[in-house]
Scaffold this motif. Sequence first.
Motif, PDB file in Angstrom:
ATOM      1  N   UNK A  38      -1.551  -1.749  -8.440  1.00  0.00           N
ATOM      2  CA  UNK A  38      -2.898  -2.240  -8.729  1.00  0.00           C
ATOM      3  C   UNK A  38      -3.292  -3.381  -7.801  1.00  0.00           C
ATOM      4  N   UNK A  39      -2.347  -4.293  -7.556  1.00  0.00           N
ATOM      5  CA  UNK A  39      -2.672  -5.401  -6.655  1.00  0.00           C
ATOM      6  C   UNK A  39      -2.809  -4.904  -5.212  1.00  0.00           C
ATOM      7  N   UNK A  40      -1.997  -3.930  -4.827  1.00  0.00           N
ATOM      8  CA  UNK A  40      -2.147  -3.339  -3.491  1.00  0.00           C
ATOM      9  C   UNK A  40      -3.525  -2.697  -3.336  1.00  0.00           C
ATOM     10  N   UNK A  41      -3.970  -2.019  -4.384  1.00  0.00           N
ATOM     11  CA  UNK A  41      -5.283  -1.378  -4.328  1.00  0.00           C
ATOM     12  C   UNK A  41      -6.397  -2.411  -4.244  1.00  0.00           C
ATOM     13  N   UNK A  42      -6.204  -3.545  -4.925  1.00  0.00           N
ATOM     14  CA  UNK A  42      -7.192  -4.622  -4.842  1.00  0.00           C
ATOM     15  C   UNK A  42      -7.283  -5.159  -3.416  1.00  0.00           C
ATOM     16  N   UNK A  43      -6.125  -5.283  -2.754  1.00  0.00           N
ATOM     17  CA  UNK A  43      -6.126  -5.696  -1.352  1.00  0.00           C
ATOM     18  C   UNK A  43      -6.826  -4.657  -0.487  1.00  0.00           C
ATOM     19  N   UNK A  44      -6.545  -3.390  -0.737  1.00  0.00           N
ATOM     20  CA  UNK A  44      -7.175  -2.306   0.028  1.00  0.00           C
ATOM     21  C   UNK A  44      -8.690  -2.311  -0.167  1.00  0.00           C
ATOM     22  N   UNK A  45      -9.145  -2.528  -1.401  1.00  0.00           N
ATOM     23  CA  UNK A  45     -10.582  -2.563  -1.681  1.00  0.00           C
ATOM     24  C   UNK A  45     -11.243  -3.714  -0.928  1.00  0.00           C
ATOM     25  N   UNK A  52     -12.112  -1.648   7.192  1.00  0.00           N
ATOM     26  CA  UNK A  52     -10.737  -1.573   7.674  1.00  0.00           C
ATOM     27  C   UNK A  52     -10.033  -0.433   6.953  1.00  0.00           C
ATOM     28  N   UNK A  53      -9.502   0.498   7.698  1.00  0.00           N
ATOM     29  CA  UNK A  53      -8.805   1.647   7.111  1.00  0.00           C
ATOM     30  C   UNK A  53      -7.445   1.200   6.589  1.00  0.00           C
ATOM     31  N   UNK A  54      -7.104   1.640   5.385  1.00  0.00           N
ATOM     32  CA  UNK A  54      -5.844   1.213   4.768  1.00  0.00           C
ATOM     33  C   UNK A  54      -5.110   2.408   4.179  1.00  0.00           C
ATOM     34  N   UNK A  55      -3.835   2.162   3.884  1.00  0.00           N
ATOM     35  CA  UNK A  55      -3.014   3.124   3.149  1.00  0.00           C
ATOM     36  C   UNK A  55      -2.129   2.333   2.206  1.00  0.00           C
ATOM     37  N   UNK A  56      -2.183   2.647   0.930  1.00  0.00           N
ATOM     38  CA  UNK A  56      -1.388   1.960  -0.090  1.00  0.00           C
ATOM     39  C   UNK A  56      -0.121   2.759  -0.357  1.00  0.00           C
ATOM     40  N   UNK A  57       1.029   2.088  -0.247  1.00  0.00           N
ATOM     41  CA  UNK A  57       2.312   2.729  -0.531  1.00  0.00           C
ATOM     42  C   UNK A  57       3.083   1.828  -1.481  1.00  0.00           C
ATOM     43  N   UNK A  58       3.231   2.273  -2.714  1.00  0.00           N
ATOM     44  CA  UNK A  58       3.970   1.498  -3.712  1.00  0.00           C
ATOM     45  C   UNK A  58       5.469   1.726  -3.509  1.00  0.00           C
ATOM     46  N   UNK A  59       6.204   0.649  -3.179  1.00  0.00           N
ATOM     47  CA  UNK A  59       7.616   0.788  -2.844  1.00  0.00           C
ATOM     48  C   UNK A  59       8.324  -0.537  -3.093  1.00  0.00           C
ATOM     49  N   UNK A  60       9.575  -0.460  -3.526  1.00  0.00           N
ATOM     50  CA  UNK A  60      10.438  -1.638  -3.624  1.00  0.00           C
ATOM     51  C   UNK A  60      11.192  -1.737  -2.303  1.00  0.00           C
ATOM     52  N   UNK A  61      10.977  -2.829  -1.571  1.00  0.00           N
ATOM     53  CA  UNK A  61      11.574  -2.936  -0.237  1.00  0.00           C
ATOM     54  C   UNK A  61      13.095  -3.002  -0.282  1.00  0.00           C
ATOM     55  N   UNK A  62      13.671  -3.251  -1.460  1.00  0.00           N
ATOM     56  CA  UNK A  62      15.127  -3.255  -1.583  1.00  0.00           C
ATOM     57  C   UNK A  62      15.711  -1.853  -1.500  1.00  0.00           C
ATOM     58  N   UNK A  63      14.865  -0.831  -1.613  1.00  0.00           N
ATOM     59  CA  UNK A  63      15.277   0.570  -1.535  1.00  0.00           C
ATOM     60  C   UNK A  63      15.127   1.038  -0.085  1.00  0.00           C
ATOM     61  N   UNK A  64      16.233   1.102   0.640  1.00  0.00           N
ATOM     62  CA  UNK A  64      16.188   1.402   2.076  1.00  0.00           C
ATOM     63  C   UNK A  64      15.565   2.761   2.365  1.00  0.00           C
TER      64      UNK A  64
END
Length: 335
Positions: A38-45, A52-64
């Motif tokens: 949701x917060x990523x989408x708010x940034x994208x909006x 500015x073209x965006x792409x939202x990818x929900x991911x935990x960076x600890x997961x290689x």
Amino acid sequence: MATQIAVVTGAGSGIGRAAARALGRAGFDVALLGRDAQRLQATADNLAQHSIRTLVVSVDVADAQAVQDAAHHIEAELGPISVWANCAGATVVGQVAALSAQDIERATQVTYLGSVNGTLAALHVMRRRGQGAIINLDLAPTLRDLPLQAAENGSRAALRAFCNSLRTELRHDADHIRLVMVDLPAINTPHYNWTRNLTGKRLKPFGPVYEPEVAAEAICRAAFTTSRSISIGWSNSFAALWRFAGPGCREARLASHGYKAQMSHDWAEGPQPDDLYKPVPGAYGSEGPFDAKARRLNSPWTIFVSSGLRASLFGTLAAMGLSAALNHIRQCRKS
């Protein structure tokens, strides 16, 4: 000319969100990575309002593997990645004796391994073209070795050493992939409210505090610089010299003043939600609760110092010291 693609981790709030805006203004299309969709989408909006073209990818960076998959997804949807900024991080604040091994491990997974995972994913796709820029965040010298911050300091020190080794390998292989460290002072972000805090008191910034837009500007400059690192403010350059010249004095100073400088007089109202293992729910932007004292881009104290400029400064000081010493020796011989 095709639009360049930038990837920002931790883009849902704080430094990551500000960096995404700065890179978007600089002409990049931006892929937004983080745990809270949701917060990523708010940034994208917000970026979409400026075309500015965006792409939202929900991911935990600890997961290689998830980060690697995200990199391939971004290249397929947006195009070749030219800049990757690792802004995600999480930590636990408290005396080492009070920390649990599990919390330290998790903080290390997010801050250190999360940045390593992002770096590896960026390398994998950038090496196909032999160029690009990878940006990692480090603590400014004024914030290194602070009491109560062992988990954060350990993660950043490990990342610093990792990047130093990688940089020599890139030079050996003649890759035109730039690896830049951004040395950040205290930044006014929401993390002061949601960091896992074992002190019992509310946290506050140590030393001068800057708005996230200043950190974002440093990250944006790092995307184009040929320097190894960028820091903010002259005080951090002199702090590096102090750490080298008088480590014992600095250690004594931090032992006597480092605790109270990081904690307010107010006791926390019971256990507070934190983002160490999962995102704190709610809408958060870039800024935290210290707007009144935070320095902005137009502040006269907001100065960006590259590693080359800092080396020139230290070289000049060393030359002046050597010249003074030689003059003193000559005078002694004459007398």
